[in-house]
Write an enzyme that holds these catalytic residues in place. Structure first.
Site, mmCIF file in Angstrom:
data_model
loop_
_atom_site.group_PDB
_atom_site.id
_atom_site.type_symbol
_atom_site.label_atom_id
_atom_site.label_comp_id
_atom_site.label_asym_id
_atom_site.label_seq_id
_atom_site.Cartn_x
_atom_site.Cartn_y
_atom_site.Cartn_z
ATOM 1 N N LYS A 105 47.486 42.823 44.324
ATOM 2 C CA LYS A 105 47.700 41.628 45.145
ATOM 3 C C LYS A 105 49.172 41.380 45.485
ATOM 4 O O LYS A 105 49.502 40.844 46.532
ATOM 5 C CB LYS A 105 47.107 40.403 44.457
ATOM 6 N N GLU A 148 45.321 29.645 48.701
ATOM 7 C CA GLU A 148 44.133 29.219 47.955
ATOM 8 C C GLU A 148 43.839 30.306 46.942
ATOM 9 O O GLU A 148 44.199 31.461 47.126
ATOM 10 C CB GLU A 148 42.946 29.010 48.894
ATOM 11 N N SER A 200 42.367 48.919 40.948
ATOM 12 C CA SER A 200 43.022 47.756 41.557
ATOM 13 C C SER A 200 43.755 46.836 40.579
ATOM 14 O O SER A 200 44.736 46.204 40.952
ATOM 15 C CB SER A 200 42.006 46.953 42.369
HETATM 16 C C1 LIG Z 1 41.392 40.032 43.721
HETATM 17 C C2 LIG Z 1 41.041 41.338 43.163
HETATM 18 C C3 LIG Z 1 40.102 42.191 43.795
HETATM 19 C C4 LIG Z 1 39.326 41.801 45.011
HETATM 20 O O1 LIG Z 1 40.053 41.529 46.145
HETATM 21 P P1 LIG Z 1 40.138 42.525 47.392
HETATM 22 O O2 LIG Z 1 40.799 41.744 48.444
HETATM 23 O O3 LIG Z 1 38.726 42.920 47.749
HETATM 24 O O4 LIG Z 1 40.902 43.697 46.942
HETATM 25 C C5 LIG Z 1 39.874 43.446 43.241
HETATM 26 N N1 LIG Z 1 40.512 43.843 42.118
HETATM 27 C C6 LIG Z 1 41.400 43.049 41.487
HETATM 28 C C7 LIG Z 1 42.061 43.546 40.245
HETATM 29 C C8 LIG Z 1 41.690 41.776 41.979
HETATM 30 O O5 LIG Z 1 42.585 40.998 41.324
#
Ligand SMILES: *Cc1c(COP(=O)(O)O)cnc(C)c1O
Length: 391
Positions: free
Chosen positions: A89, A111, A376
């Protein structure tokens, strides 16, 4: 590129900017300037320097040997979990705060649901000495106490959304209401969602993930393209970043994984592509979960980051055009996959990420197949849930 939005912000039939008249000047200002800013030398210099020394990029591309032994092929993990603040993020928030500064904005609103985007936003606002207001559902404030504390420590002001279900969609409504009343603020959106140009802007800022993947794979395997890329999808930003520079390479298989909650047809799910229909959410025409009256259906997933009733318009287009394959994983499958990665590789993934890992047993993987999974985020924030499952 076929996968860039057209001049009205559409990917095929999806996208656009469905906004109240009062927001038009604000959105238009961003639309007129964002590409020029992102492509400018001064932006690239500052953005890349922060990604390197503040975020800790490039994030490693790691060959997970024991995971590969178990499922076949060569499975690489793109380690977004190692970024400052623990997920992908921050790539987006670093970029957007630099754009906001170039537009002369002095106040940021955002948000947040689980608080991850709120923390990433509060972080860059502290760094840049910009006022930060985060809207968050009252129920989420209770559920996500550690992230609320982080945001407060970082100096953000948190405004509870007390209407409706008191969760993310209500926080978004409150943020948009505030934005209309205070059009001089910059709305820092956390995923590839919202009115054009937000989805494209966020995709371009997350595209650093696949930009790095290309040279890292080349270095490690001799070729830039993997056979398959797998990423989880909430709004779709980490997937958009992992897919971005491969969208035109049709021989690269793209797999998007949604959260099936207790099961796709259980009534407790967030598998938007399977359950949703075309409609308008947060200023964008896309696929969303809705009832017969077009009202948003509350989604469910064990992972707060995938618990979103829509997908960004790019993903709606990737689904509709079959460019990406959409799969899903239940809560249980995700928990199992999280434990498996932890025990095989010593990496505790975020619950969101665990959904991407959970499709491995469902794939037929060839001996020489190269797979990249976008890792992610890290799982520190999910330990309580993981421990409960173990008991
Ligand atoms: C917020 C988040 C997501 C989901 O958000 P996307 O916009 O779909 O990437 C996925 N993995 C993690 C670790 C997150 O914090």
């Amino acid at each position: 590129m076929t996968y860039n939005p057209d001049k009205n912000g559409y990917y095929g039939q999806f996208g656009g900017a469905f906004i109240p008249e009062l927001l038009f000047p604000n959105v238009k200002e961003l639309e007129d300037n964002y590409i020029q800013i992102i492509e400018s030398e001064s932006f690239q210099e500052e953005y890349k320097a922060l990604l390197k020394d503040y975020v800790g990029r490039p994030s490693p591309l790691y060959l997970a040997k024991r995971l590969s032994e178990k499922y076949g092929g060569n499975i690489y993990l793109k380690r977004e979990d190692l970024n400052h603040t623990g997920a992908h993020k921050v790539n987006n928030t670093v970029g957007q705060i630099l754009i906001a500064k170039r537009l002369g904005k002095t106040k940021i609103i955002a948000e947040t649901g689980a608080g991850q985007h709120g923390v990433a936003t509060a972080t860059v606002c502290a760094l840049m000495n910009v006022e930060c207001i985060v809207f968050m559902g009252e129920k989420d404030i209770e559920r996500q106490a550690p992230n609320v504390a982080r945001m407060k420590m970082l100096g953000a002001k948190i405004i509870p959304a007390t209407s409706g279900s008191k969760t993310l969609k209500d926080a978004t409504n409150e943020a948009i209401r505030y934005w209309i009343q205070n059009p001089e603020t910059f709305y820092l959106i956390g995923s590839v969602v919202g009115p054009h140009p937000h989805p494209d802007m966020v995709a371009r800022l997350q595209a650093i993930i696949s930009e790095e993947m290309k040279w890292q794979l080349k270095e490690k395997t001799g070729k830039e393209n993997p056979d398959t890329i797998i990423a989880c999808v909430g709004g779709g930003s980490n997937a958009a970043g992992a897919f971005y520079h491969y969208l035109e390479d049709k021989e690269v298989e793209l797999i998007a994984v949604e959260a099936a909650g207790l099961g796709v047809n259980s009534g407790e799910s967030a598998a938007t592509s399977q359950l949703g229909e075309v409609g308008i959410i947060h200023g964008s025409k896309t696929i969303l979960m809705q009832d017969e009256y077009g009202q948003i259906v509350e989604p469910y997933s064990i992972s707060a980051g995938l618990d979103y009733p829509g997908v960004g318009p790019l993903h709606a287009f990737l689904f509709d055009s079959s460019r990406a394959k959409f799969m899903n994983a239940t809560d249980k499958e995700a928990l199992t996959a999280a434990y498996e990665l932890t025990r095989l590789e010593g990496i505790i993934p975020a619950l969101e990420t665990a959904h991407a890992l959970a499709v491995l047993p469902k794939l037929e993987i060839g001996e020489n197949q190269t797979i990249v999974i976008n890792l992610s985020g890290r799982g520190d924030k999910d330990l309580e849930t993981y421990i409960k499952y173990l008991e």
